[in-house]
Scaffold this motif. Structure first.
Motif, PDB file in Angstrom:
ATOM      1  N   ALA A  44      -1.380  11.200  32.252  1.00  0.00           N
ATOM      2  CA  ALA A  44      -0.552  10.142  31.655  1.00  0.00           C
ATOM      3  C   ALA A  44       0.253  10.626  30.449  1.00  0.00           C
ATOM      4  O   ALA A  44       1.426  10.276  30.319  1.00  0.00           O
ATOM      5  N   GLY A  45      -0.329  11.434  29.614  1.00  0.00           N
ATOM      6  CA  GLY A  45       0.385  11.915  28.433  1.00  0.00           C
ATOM      7  C   GLY A  45       1.454  12.946  28.727  1.00  0.00           C
ATOM      8  O   GLY A  45       2.263  13.263  27.849  1.00  0.00           O
ATOM      9  N   SER A  46       1.491  13.461  29.944  1.00  0.00           N
ATOM     10  CA  SER A  46       2.443  14.513  30.323  1.00  0.00           C
ATOM     11  C   SER A  46       3.516  14.048  31.291  1.00  0.00           C
ATOM     12  O   SER A  46       4.393  14.832  31.654  1.00  0.00           O
ATOM     13  N   LEU A  47       3.457  12.796  31.746  1.00  0.00           N
ATOM     14  CA  LEU A  47       4.351  12.357  32.822  1.00  0.00           C
ATOM     15  C   LEU A  47       5.824  12.426  32.428  1.00  0.00           C
ATOM     16  O   LEU A  47       6.659  12.842  33.239  1.00  0.00           O
ATOM     17  N   ASP A  48       6.169  12.040  31.207  1.00  0.00           N
ATOM     18  CA  ASP A  48       7.578  12.126  30.783  1.00  0.00           C
ATOM     19  C   ASP A  48       8.047  13.573  30.754  1.00  0.00           C
ATOM     20  O   ASP A  48       9.157  13.885  31.202  1.00  0.00           O
ATOM     21  N   GLY A  49       7.208  14.466  30.248  1.00  0.00           N
ATOM     22  CA  GLY A  49       7.559  15.880  30.219  1.00  0.00           C
ATOM     23  C   GLY A  49       7.688  16.472  31.612  1.00  0.00           C
ATOM     24  O   GLY A  49       8.577  17.290  31.870  1.00  0.00           O
ATOM     25  N   LEU A  50       6.821  16.044  32.521  1.00  0.00           N
ATOM     26  CA  LEU A  50       6.910  16.523  33.904  1.00  0.00           C
ATOM     27  C   LEU A  50       8.174  16.005  34.584  1.00  0.00           C
ATOM     28  O   LEU A  50       8.818  16.734  35.344  1.00  0.00           O
ATOM     29  N   ALA A  51       8.558  14.773  34.291  1.00  0.00           N
ATOM     30  CA  ALA A  51       9.813  14.238  34.842  1.00  0.00           C
ATOM     31  C   ALA A  51      10.998  15.020  34.305  1.00  0.00           C
ATOM     32  O   ALA A  51      11.936  15.335  35.053  1.00  0.00           O
ATOM     33  N   ALA A  52      10.968  15.350  33.033  1.00  0.00           N
ATOM     34  CA  ALA A  52      12.056  16.146  32.451  1.00  0.00           C
ATOM     35  C   ALA A  52      12.091  17.536  33.071  1.00  0.00           C
ATOM     36  O   ALA A  52      13.169  18.076  33.355  1.00  0.00           O
ATOM     37  N   LEU A  53      10.920  18.115  33.293  1.00  0.00           N
ATOM     38  CA  LEU A  53      10.839  19.455  33.886  1.00  0.00           C
ATOM     39  C   LEU A  53      11.414  19.475  35.297  1.00  0.00           C
ATOM     40  O   LEU A  53      12.148  20.395  35.666  1.00  0.00           O
ATOM     41  N   THR A  54      11.101  18.459  36.092  1.00  0.00           N
ATOM     42  CA  THR A  54      11.570  18.442  37.480  1.00  0.00           C
ATOM     43  C   THR A  54      12.975  17.858  37.622  1.00  0.00           C
ATOM     44  O   THR A  54      13.652  18.128  38.608  1.00  0.00           O
ATOM     45  N   GLY A  55      13.374  17.012  36.667  1.00  0.00           N
ATOM     46  CA  GLY A  55      14.662  16.317  36.795  1.00  0.00           C
ATOM     47  C   GLY A  55      14.578  15.109  37.713  1.00  0.00           C
ATOM     48  O   GLY A  55      15.600  14.532  38.090  1.00  0.00           O
ATOM     49  N   HIS A  56      13.369  14.718  38.077  1.00  0.00           N
ATOM     50  CA  HIS A  56      13.128  13.573  38.960  1.00  0.00           C
ATOM     51  C   HIS A  56      11.976  12.753  38.386  1.00  0.00           C
ATOM     52  O   HIS A  56      11.085  13.316  37.734  1.00  0.00           O
ATOM     53  N   PRO A  57      11.949  11.457  38.667  1.00  0.00           N
ATOM     54  CA  PRO A  57      10.789  10.687  38.220  1.00  0.00           C
ATOM     55  C   PRO A  57       9.524  11.158  38.924  1.00  0.00           C
ATOM     56  O   PRO A  57       9.560  11.515  40.103  1.00  0.00           O
ATOM     57  N   VAL A  58       8.421  11.190  38.190  1.00  0.00           N
ATOM     58  CA  VAL A  58       7.125  11.471  38.794  1.00  0.00           C
ATOM     59  C   VAL A  58       6.670  10.170  39.449  1.00  0.00           C
ATOM     60  O   VAL A  58       6.732   9.110  38.842  1.00  0.00           O
ATOM     61  N   ARG A  59       6.239  10.273  40.703  1.00  0.00           N
ATOM     62  CA  ARG A  59       5.871   9.048  41.444  1.00  0.00           C
ATOM     63  C   ARG A  59       4.407   9.055  41.821  1.00  0.00           C
ATOM     64  O   ARG A  59       3.846  10.084  42.175  1.00  0.00           O
ATOM     65  N   TRP A  60       3.797   7.884  41.769  1.00  0.00           N
ATOM     66  CA  TRP A  60       2.421   7.699  42.203  1.00  0.00           C
ATOM     67  C   TRP A  60       2.222   6.348  42.874  1.00  0.00           C
ATOM     68  O   TRP A  60       1.141   6.018  43.305  1.00  0.00           O
ATOM     69  N   ASP A  61       3.302   5.592  42.984  1.00  0.00           N
ATOM     70  CA  ASP A  61       3.213   4.275  43.589  1.00  0.00           C
ATOM     71  C   ASP A  61       4.437   4.058  44.470  1.00  0.00           C
ATOM     72  O   ASP A  61       5.499   4.655  44.244  1.00  0.00           O
ATOM     73  N   TYR A  62       4.266   3.188  45.454  1.00  0.00           N
ATOM     74  CA  TYR A  62       5.378   2.860  46.345  1.00  0.00           C
ATOM     75  C   TYR A  62       6.485   2.145  45.570  1.00  0.00           C
ATOM     76  O   TYR A  62       6.217   1.384  44.642  1.00  0.00           O
ATOM     77  N   LYS A  63       7.725   2.363  45.975  1.00  0.00           N
ATOM     78  CA  LYS A  63       8.848   1.614  45.420  1.00  0.00           C
ATOM     79  C   LYS A  63       8.857   0.222  46.047  1.00  0.00           C
ATOM     80  O   LYS A  63       8.242  -0.006  47.090  1.00  0.00           O
ATOM     81  N   LEU A  64       9.542  -0.682  45.408  1.00  0.00           N
ATOM     82  CA  LEU A  64       9.652  -2.035  45.950  1.00  0.00           C
ATOM     83  C   LEU A  64      10.637  -2.058  47.115  1.00  0.00           C
ATOM     84  O   LEU A  64      11.587  -1.246  47.153  1.00  0.00           O
ATOM     85  N   PRO A  65      10.468  -2.969  48.052  1.00  0.00           N
ATOM     86  CA  PRO A  65      11.429  -3.082  49.156  1.00  0.00           C
ATOM     87  C   PRO A  65      12.847  -3.281  48.605  1.00  0.00           C
ATOM     88  O   PRO A  65      13.061  -4.027  47.653  1.00  0.00           O
ATOM     89  N   GLY A  66      13.785  -2.570  49.180  1.00  0.00           N
ATOM     90  CA  GLY A  66      15.175  -2.677  48.768  1.00  0.00           C
ATOM     91  C   GLY A  66      15.573  -1.739  47.643  1.00  0.00           C
ATOM     92  O   GLY A  66      16.763  -1.542  47.398  1.00  0.00           O
ATOM     93  N   GLU A  67      14.614  -1.155  46.958  1.00  0.00           N
ATOM     94  CA  GLU A  67      14.943  -0.195  45.899  1.00  0.00           C
ATOM     95  C   GLU A  67      15.430   1.110  46.535  1.00  0.00           C
ATOM     96  O   GLU A  67      14.876   1.550  47.554  1.00  0.00           O
ATOM     97  N   PRO A  68      16.437   1.732  45.945  1.00  0.00           N
ATOM     98  CA  PRO A  68      16.883   3.027  46.488  1.00  0.00           C
ATOM     99  C   PRO A  68      15.832   4.100  46.232  1.00  0.00           C
ATOM    100  O   PRO A  68      15.052   4.003  45.282  1.00  0.00           O
ATOM    101  N   ASP A  69      15.825   5.104  47.096  1.00  0.00           N
ATOM    102  CA  ASP A  69      14.894   6.206  46.900  1.00  0.00           C
ATOM    103  C   ASP A  69      15.398   7.070  45.747  1.00  0.00           C
ATOM    104  O   ASP A  69      16.573   7.427  45.701  1.00  0.00           O
ATOM    105  N   ALA A  70      14.506   7.423  44.845  1.00  0.00           N
ATOM    106  CA  ALA A  70      14.880   8.202  43.661  1.00  0.00           C
ATOM    107  C   ALA A  70      14.855   9.706  43.914  1.00  0.00           C
ATOM    108  O   ALA A  70      15.259  10.470  43.046  1.00  0.00           O
ATOM    109  N   TRP A  71      14.381  10.116  45.069  1.00  0.00           N
ATOM    110  CA  TRP A  71      14.246  11.538  45.374  1.00  0.00           C
ATOM    111  C   TRP A  71      15.145  11.941  46.531  1.00  0.00           C
ATOM    112  O   TRP A  71      15.377  11.160  47.450  1.00  0.00           O
ATOM    113  N   PRO A  72      15.611  13.203  46.523  1.00  0.00           N
ATOM    114  CA  PRO A  72      16.299  13.731  47.716  1.00  0.00           C
ATOM    115  C   PRO A  72      15.296  13.930  48.848  1.00  0.00           C
ATOM    116  O   PRO A  72      14.078  13.908  48.641  1.00  0.00           O
TER     117      PRO A  72
END
Length: 178
Positions: A44-72
């Motif tokens: 939990a304390g590293s998730l923002d840094g990991l997102a910055a490192l990858t350039g993508h949001p770190v995911r652990w839960d399903y997106k809501l219906p209708g939401e665009p996919d955040a990953w290629p």
């Protein structure tokens, strides 16, 4: 550059995930990091840094219906460390976790996938575990376990520094080229 979905569950080698992301990026991957909910809580304390490192949001839960996919789209998936629970749920098609839904669907999509379990020898003796490994192998997943990957340790004697991350990255690189 192809996209690697790097998925991890809550086993001690997950604490090295930032280094693994960097190694995968050095191998030429665009990395998207997905975690089981417990692994996300551990990091939990590293998730923002990991997102910055990858350039993508770190995911652990399903997106809501209708939401665009955040990953290629994935070029390959590496699921490591994969716990006893994760391996068995994946093989049984239980998709209550985001990462398990992706890999279950990934089998049908033909995405090259590699997994490296991480568990102790007591869990490895459970009869379902070998069946689950067989199901995943039969579905085309490259399973790095035993002589060809992770060797289980005695309960309480694991050493996360010995988890063979480089082997996993090398195998997924080859799988992604196929």
């Amino acid at each position: 550059m192809s996209t690697l979905y790097l998925f991890a569950s809550a086993a001690e080698p997950v604490f090295d995930i930032a280094r693994v992301v960097e190694d995968a990026q050095a191998d030429g991957w665009d990395v998207c990091l997905g975690l089981t909910p417990t692994a996300a809580r551990w990091l939990a304390g590293s998730l923002d840094g990991l997102a910055a490192l990858t350039g993508h949001p770190v995911r652990w839960d399903y997106k809501l219906p209708g939401e665009p996919d955040a990953w290629p789209e994935a070029g390959a998936i590496l699921f490591a460390p994969a716990t006893f629970n994760t391996v068995n749920q994946w093989a049984l098609g239980i998709t209550d976790k985001f990462v398990l839904g992706v890999v279950a669907e990934g089998i049908g999509k033909g995405i090259p996938m590699v997994t490296m379990p991480c568990l102790n020898a007591a869990y490895a003796q459970h009869p379902q575990f070998e069946q689950s490994l067989g199901v995943l192998r039969g579905a085309g997943v490259s399973v790095l376990y035993g002589e060809d990957g992770f060797a289980p340790h005695r309960p309480g004697e694991g050493n996360p520094a010995r988890f063979p991350w480089r082997l996993a990255l090398d195998v997924v690189r080859e799988a992604g080229r196929s």
